[in-house]
Write a protein that holds these residues in place. Structure first.
Motif, PDB file in Angstrom:
ATOM      1  N   GLY A  74       0.860  -1.172   0.000  1.00 12.80           N
ATOM      2  CA  GLY A  74       0.000   0.000   0.000  1.00 12.80           C
ATOM      3  C   GLY A  74       0.895   1.221   0.000  1.00 12.80           C
ATOM      4  O   GLY A  74       2.116   1.097  -0.133  1.00 12.80           O
ATOM      5  N   ASN A  75       0.305   2.410   0.144  1.00 18.06           N
ATOM      6  CA  ASN A  75       1.152   3.607   0.244  1.00 18.06           C
ATOM      7  C   ASN A  75       0.614   4.631   1.237  1.00 18.06           C
ATOM      8  O   ASN A  75       1.034   5.783   1.224  1.00 18.06           O
ATOM      9  CB  ASN A  75       1.412   4.235  -1.131  1.00 18.06           C
ATOM     10  N   LEU A  99       8.121  -3.183  -1.154  1.00 16.59           N
ATOM     11  CA  LEU A  99       8.638  -2.042  -1.934  1.00 16.59           C
ATOM     12  C   LEU A  99       9.326  -2.579  -3.187  1.00 16.59           C
ATOM     13  O   LEU A  99      10.366  -2.081  -3.596  1.00 16.59           O
ATOM     14  CB  LEU A  99       9.643  -1.247  -1.091  1.00 16.59           C
ATOM     15  N   GLY A 100       8.753  -3.624  -3.762  1.00 17.41           N
ATOM     16  CA  GLY A 100       9.455  -4.226  -4.901  1.00 17.41           C
ATOM     17  C   GLY A 100       8.587  -4.836  -5.966  1.00 17.41           C
ATOM     18  O   GLY A 100       9.080  -5.262  -7.004  1.00 17.41           O
ATOM     19  N   LYS A 105      -0.740  -3.605 -11.997  1.00 16.38           N
ATOM     20  CA  LYS A 105      -1.891  -3.196 -11.176  1.00 16.38           C
ATOM     21  C   LYS A 105      -1.441  -2.591  -9.837  1.00 16.38           C
ATOM     22  O   LYS A 105      -2.140  -1.770  -9.253  1.00 16.38           O
ATOM     23  CB  LYS A 105      -2.867  -4.359 -10.960  1.00 16.38           C
ATOM     24  N   VAL A 106      -0.257  -2.980  -9.377  1.00 15.33           N
ATOM     25  CA  VAL A 106       0.268  -2.480  -8.102  1.00 15.33           C
ATOM     26  C   VAL A 106       1.014  -1.152  -8.326  1.00 15.33           C
ATOM     27  O   VAL A 106       0.808  -0.165  -7.609  1.00 15.33           O
ATOM     28  CB  VAL A 106       1.194  -3.539  -7.449  1.00 15.33           C
ATOM     29  N   GLY A 110       0.648   3.482  -7.469  1.00 15.86           N
ATOM     30  CA  GLY A 110       1.730   4.096  -6.674  1.00 15.86           C
ATOM     31  C   GLY A 110       2.260   3.219  -5.555  1.00 15.86           C
ATOM     32  O   GLY A 110       2.733   3.723  -4.533  1.00 15.86           O
ATOM     33  N   CYS A 111       2.196   1.904  -5.740  1.00 12.66           N
ATOM     34  CA  CYS A 111       2.651   1.003  -4.670  1.00 12.66           C
ATOM     35  C   CYS A 111       3.740   0.057  -5.191  1.00 12.66           C
ATOM     36  O   CYS A 111       4.114   0.118  -6.353  1.00 12.66           O
ATOM     37  CB  CYS A 111       1.474   0.192  -4.137  1.00 12.66           C
ATOM     38  N   GLY A 112       4.227  -0.821  -4.308  1.00 13.29           N
ATOM     39  CA  GLY A 112       5.259  -1.786  -4.704  1.00 13.29           C
ATOM     40  C   GLY A 112       6.496  -1.060  -5.186  1.00 13.29           C
ATOM     41  O   GLY A 112       7.003  -0.133  -4.540  1.00 13.29           O
TER      42      GLY A 112
END
Ligand SMILES: Cc1cc2nc3c(=O)[nH]c(=O)nc-3n(C[C@H](O)[C@H](O)[C@H](O)COP(=O)(O)O)c2cc1C
Length: 311
Positions: A74-75, A99-100, A105-106, A110-112
């Protein structure tokens, strides 16, 4: 404490629809890692108004699967805090922040991997979680950079004084292509030695056996090694054995039984992800290859189990 205090050399990578509850049950039976991971769990979904009912199956675990780390993605630091509070009492042995993940879709939201280099958001999430004084380790799992090894990113993470950093030796651009760069992972270890000696570095990428994991641990000076995709190709990777035909079929059937019980409990979880393992269970023998091809035709779990039982 029990198993938690044992040496933690080998980790099962978090993998959506792979490192799920039914497969972890299989690993308990045939050979397990030192530490399990859940699949990633979206903090927005988990804290949503419907109580996270569509993601809650990802948090299912039992005592035998400990130590097990829950991974969130998430963010929003608020949602991370809410999620961390919500899992108190679930008895996880760590919280990891994704964070990778390079999946569209992730990243699109703005995530991963999209958070690599986003110092404000990541700093806010980590510091918010640290302010909760969690009694379990906090870690992040990330990649070495976006296009190339990013020393600034790694330096930033190390200065956050996390308990662990899981580092996949690929860039975001590589997705899963090319090779994992273990020299880059070694660079992370060297930076750690200077910037945050108490942070454990766990290396990840392209490991095919426990033997290789232990060799790489020594060679690249990491504190542990994480194994991912190989477990689909060879579910016996942690047990170091090569099973015979009978055990291969029996283990797949056990996996299916576990999946059946799980899907009955959580209808939101689809059963068909088990097909990812057919190659791993059913190979090295013509009869098994034939069975595998027949299984791929089946459209229900019951039908698939019947085929195996009646063969
Ligand atoms: C099907 C699949 C699902 C994955 N899901 C996740 C995930 O939920 N969280 C995560 O951090 N990484 C995820 N990954 C990445 C793995 O954890 C691991 O970092 C990557 O596969 C590299 O390790 P390996 O070469 O041993 O497979 C996934 C990978 C695959 C193939």
């Amino acid at each position: 404490m029990h198993s938690n205090t044992k040496e933690q050399n080998i980790y099962l990578a978090p993998m959506e629809d792979v490192s799920d509850f039914p497969f972890r049950q299989v690993l308990l039976k045939i050979g397990k890692p030192d530490v399990f991971f859940t699949e990633f769990v979206n903090v927005d979904g988990f804290t949503s108004k419907n109580g996270g009912s569509h993601v809650v199956h990802r948090l299912e675990k039992n005592n035998n699967q400990e130590p097990i780390v829950v991974q969130f993605w998430g963010n929003s630091s608020e949602k991370f805090i809410e999620s961390a509070k919500k899992i108190k009492g679930f008895n996880f042995q760590g919280i990891d922040i994704n964070l990778g993940c390079p999946v569209k879709k992730v990243m699109k939201v703005g995530c991963g991997s999209a958070l690599i280099g986003n110092y404000d958001i990541v700093g806010d999430i980590v510091k918010s979680l640290q302010s909760l004084s969690l009694d379990i380790p906090l870690s992040v799992k990330t990649r070495i950079g976006i296009e190339k090894f990013d020393e600034e990113w790694i330096t930033f993470l190390l200065k956050l004084k996390l308990e662990k950093i899981f580092i996949h030796g690929r860039t975001v651009q590589q997705v899963f292509g090319g090779n994992a760069d273990w020299e880059a992972i070694h660079e992370v270890v060297k930076l750690r030695d200077v910037l945050s000696p108490s942070t454990q570095i766990i290396g990840n990428g392209d490991i095919k056996s426990v033997k290789q994991a232990m060799e790489f641990k020594e060679k690249y000076c990491v504190d542990g090694v994480m194994i991912g995709r190989e477990v689909m190709k060879n579910p016996w990777v942690f047990s170091k054995k090569t099973p015979e035909k009978k055990e291969r079929i029996e283990t797949l059937l056990f996996h299916m039984e576990e999946m059946k019980k799980f899907v009955e409990k959580y209808p939101d979880k689809g059963w068909s992800s088990i097909k990812k393992f057919y190659h791993g269970y059913l190979r090295e023998n013509e009869e098994l290859t034939f069975l595998r091809n027949e299984l791929f035709e089946k459209t229900s779990l019951e039908e698939s189990m019947k085929l195996i039982e009646e063969r």
